[in-house]
Design a protein around this motif. Structure first.
Motif, PDB file in Angstrom:
ATOM      1  N   ASP A 283     -10.535  38.013  56.854  1.00 21.13           N
ATOM      2  CA  ASP A 283     -11.465  39.245  57.197  1.00 21.13           C
ATOM      3  C   ASP A 283     -11.886  39.837  55.988  1.00 21.13           C
ATOM      4  OD1 ASP A 283     -10.995  38.584  59.950  1.00 21.13           O
ATOM      5  OD2 ASP A 283      -9.334  40.134  60.268  1.00 21.13           O
ATOM      6  N   ALA A 284     -10.924  39.884  55.214  1.00 15.05           N
ATOM      7  CA  ALA A 284     -11.319  40.832  53.817  1.00 15.05           C
ATOM      8  C   ALA A 284     -11.940  39.806  52.824  1.00 15.05           C
ATOM      9  CB  ALA A 284     -10.288  41.425  53.275  1.00 15.05           C
ATOM     10  N   ASN A 285     -12.019  38.665  53.083  1.00 13.11           N
ATOM     11  CA  ASN A 285     -12.688  37.519  52.088  1.00 13.11           C
ATOM     12  C   ASN A 285     -12.059  37.537  50.574  1.00 13.11           C
ATOM     13  OD1 ASN A 285     -14.120  35.512  51.341  1.00 13.11           O
ATOM     14  ND2 ASN A 285     -15.729  36.818  50.426  1.00 13.11           N
ATOM     15  N   ARG A 286     -10.530  37.301  50.824  1.00 16.19           N
ATOM     16  CA  ARG A 286      -9.586  37.611  49.655  1.00 16.19           C
ATOM     17  C   ARG A 286      -8.832  36.127  49.681  1.00 16.19           C
ATOM     18  NH1 ARG A 286      -7.964  43.503  50.737  1.00 16.19           N
ATOM     19  NH2 ARG A 286      -5.835  42.473  50.960  1.00 16.19           N
ATOM     20  N   PRO A 287      -9.148  35.195  48.987  1.00 18.81           N
ATOM     21  CA  PRO A 287      -8.432  33.872  48.706  1.00 18.81           C
ATOM     22  C   PRO A 287      -7.261  33.964  48.159  1.00 18.81           C
ATOM     23  CG  PRO A 287     -10.905  33.732  47.820  1.00 18.81           C
ATOM     24  CD  PRO A 287     -10.611  35.117  48.255  1.00 18.81           C
ATOM     25  N   ALA A 288      -7.081  35.078  47.237  1.00 23.05           N
ATOM     26  CA  ALA A 288      -5.409  35.229  46.836  1.00 23.05           C
ATOM     27  C   ALA A 288      -4.341  35.689  47.668  1.00 23.05           C
ATOM     28  CB  ALA A 288      -5.450  36.338  45.646  1.00 23.05           C
ATOM     29  N   ASP A 289      -4.902  36.319  48.755  1.00 22.96           N
ATOM     30  CA  ASP A 289      -3.919  36.890  49.627  1.00 22.96           C
ATOM     31  C   ASP A 289      -3.619  35.390  50.695  1.00 22.96           C
ATOM     32  OD1 ASP A 289      -4.201  39.338  48.961  1.00 22.96           O
ATOM     33  OD2 ASP A 289      -5.272  40.037  50.594  1.00 22.96           O
ATOM     34  N   ALA A 290      -4.585  34.560  50.822  1.00 22.27           N
ATOM     35  CA  ALA A 290      -4.191  33.524  51.577  1.00 22.27           C
ATOM     36  C   ALA A 290      -3.199  32.584  50.624  1.00 22.27           C
ATOM     37  CB  ALA A 290      -5.395  32.629  51.767  1.00 22.27           C
ATOM     38  N   ASP A 291      -3.454  32.328  49.468  1.00 22.80           N
ATOM     39  CA  ASP A 291      -2.410  31.628  48.654  1.00 22.80           C
ATOM     40  C   ASP A 291      -1.047  32.625  48.751  1.00 22.80           C
ATOM     41  OD1 ASP A 291      -4.157  29.689  47.709  1.00 22.80           O
ATOM     42  OD2 ASP A 291      -4.834  30.957  46.077  1.00 22.80           O
ATOM     43  N   LYS A 292      -0.988  33.704  48.864  1.00 25.95           N
ATOM     44  CA  LYS A 292       0.120  34.348  48.907  1.00 25.95           C
ATOM     45  C   LYS A 292       1.041  34.223  50.225  1.00 25.95           C
ATOM     46  CE  LYS A 292       3.277  37.572  47.443  1.00 25.95           C
ATOM     47  NZ  LYS A 292       4.308  37.346  46.374  1.00 25.95           N
ATOM     48  N   ALA A 293       0.147  34.043  51.293  1.00 24.53           N
ATOM     49  CA  ALA A 293       0.800  33.791  52.538  1.00 24.53           C
ATOM     50  C   ALA A 293       1.114  32.480  52.852  1.00 24.53           C
ATOM     51  CB  ALA A 293      -0.403  34.126  53.471  1.00 24.53           C
ATOM     52  N   PHE A 294       0.557  31.452  52.037  1.00 25.81           N
ATOM     53  CA  PHE A 294       0.897  30.187  52.035  1.00 25.81           C
ATOM     54  C   PHE A 294       2.433  29.907  51.371  1.00 25.81           C
ATOM     55  CE2 PHE A 294       0.529  25.802  50.013  1.00 25.81           C
ATOM     56  CZ  PHE A 294       1.159  25.390  50.803  1.00 25.81           C
ATOM     57  N   SER A 295       2.243  30.395  50.327  1.00 28.58           N
ATOM     58  CA  SER A 295       3.332  30.431  49.512  1.00 28.58           C
ATOM     59  C   SER A 295       4.724  30.951  50.264  1.00 28.58           C
ATOM     60  CB  SER A 295       3.342  31.185  47.971  1.00 28.58           C
ATOM     61  OG  SER A 295       4.464  31.425  47.443  1.00 28.58           O
ATOM     62  N   LEU A 296       4.706  32.023  50.851  1.00 32.58           N
ATOM     63  CA  LEU A 296       5.637  32.778  51.459  1.00 32.58           C
ATOM     64  C   LEU A 296       5.971  31.952  52.840  1.00 32.58           C
ATOM     65  CD1 LEU A 296       4.532  36.363  51.540  1.00 32.58           C
ATOM     66  CD2 LEU A 296       6.579  35.546  50.206  1.00 32.58           C
ATOM     67  N   LEU A 297       4.959  31.551  53.487  1.00 34.01           N
ATOM     68  CA  LEU A 297       5.379  30.610  54.581  1.00 34.01           C
ATOM     69  C   LEU A 297       6.083  29.315  54.140  1.00 34.01           C
ATOM     70  CD1 LEU A 297       4.963  30.185  57.633  1.00 34.01           C
ATOM     71  CD2 LEU A 297       2.816  29.073  57.077  1.00 34.01           C
ATOM     72  N   THR A 298       5.418  28.569  53.219  1.00 35.82           N
ATOM     73  CA  THR A 298       6.388  27.466  52.522  1.00 35.82           C
ATOM     74  C   THR A 298       7.943  27.828  52.588  1.00 35.82           C
ATOM     75  OG1 THR A 298       4.415  26.709  51.513  1.00 35.82           O
ATOM     76  CG2 THR A 298       6.543  25.843  50.756  1.00 35.82           C
ATOM     77  N   ASP A 299       8.302  28.710  52.053  1.00 35.16           N
ATOM     78  CA  ASP A 299       9.743  29.151  51.754  1.00 35.16           C
ATOM     79  C   ASP A 299      10.369  29.427  53.370  1.00 35.16           C
ATOM     80  OD1 ASP A 299       9.431  29.168  48.974  1.00 35.16           O
ATOM     81  OD2 ASP A 299       9.379  31.306  48.985  1.00 35.16           O
ATOM     82  N   LEU A 300       9.618  30.068  54.112  1.00 33.65           N
ATOM     83  CA  LEU A 300      10.129  30.122  55.521  1.00 33.65           C
ATOM     84  C   LEU A 300      10.166  28.939  56.230  1.00 33.65           C
ATOM     85  CD1 LEU A 300       8.097  33.431  56.377  1.00 33.65           C
ATOM     86  CD2 LEU A 300      10.542  33.062  56.166  1.00 33.65           C
ATOM     87  N   ILE A 301       9.313  28.022  56.101  1.00 32.67           N
ATOM     88  CA  ILE A 301       9.396  26.519  56.754  1.00 32.67           C
ATOM     89  C   ILE A 301      10.769  25.844  56.274  1.00 32.67           C
ATOM     90  CG2 ILE A 301       8.243  24.180  56.920  1.00 32.67           C
ATOM     91  CD1 ILE A 301       5.478  25.723  57.247  1.00 32.67           C
TER      92      ILE A 301
END
Length: 168
Positions: free
Chosen positions: A143-161
């Protein structure tokens, strides 16, 4: 009315007020050229717009070529869909940066999460808020057009998976 008793004066005043009020509800006409009357709305300028409309029709329905395709319900277990969410989330940053299909990707992520949320809540409640936070962060990134936030979400999700699968 001054000669009538007070019991009769009150209903007569109410009746007079009603009659005056109803007389004010008659048809109003105006000479203002910016106000359209019913004739203008049903057979005037507005009709010409519809006659010139070239929106494609499918039978008797207007077809919107930009409308999203019908989606199929996402099914699967958390073990099957969490890795899929991770794969989609890994693509999100580059799609946002390059004007890709980030809207479709976030829709798949949110759909898969909705499909497994109750399973995670029942079987692994300690992961629920963390996964939800990554999905929310991914939505904000889109929504905010912020790729860095998507990278951060992916990094956190990887640990949770990894925690979910026992790899971490």
């Amino acid at each position: 009315m001054s000669g009538h008793s007070p019991e009769l004066r009150r209903p007569m005043l109410v009746l007079a007020a009603i009659v005056l009020g109803l007389s004010a509800c008659g048809t109003t006409t105006t000479d203002d050229p910016n106000v359209l009357d019913e004739a203008d709305l049903t057979g005037g300028e507005g009709r010409e717009i519809a006659d010139d409309d070239v929106t494609p029709l499918d039978g008797e329905k207007i077809v919107d070529p930009d409308a999203p395709a019908t989606t199929v319900a996402i099914e699967g277990t958390a073990g099957e869909l969490l890795p899929e969410i991770g794969i989609d989330m890994s693509r999100l940053s580059s799609e946002i940066a390059a004007e890709g299909d980030e809207d479709e990707t976030i829709a798949r992520i949110e759909g898969a999460w909705a499909a497994i949320r109750s399973e995670i809540e029942a079987d692994r409640p300690e992961l629920l808020n963390g996964i939800q936070a990554t999905v929310d962060m991914a939505r904000t990134a889109v929504d905010a057009n912020r790729p860095a936030d998507a990278d951060k979400a992916f990094s956190l999700l990887t640990d949770l998976i990894d925690q979910f699968t026992g790899d971490g």
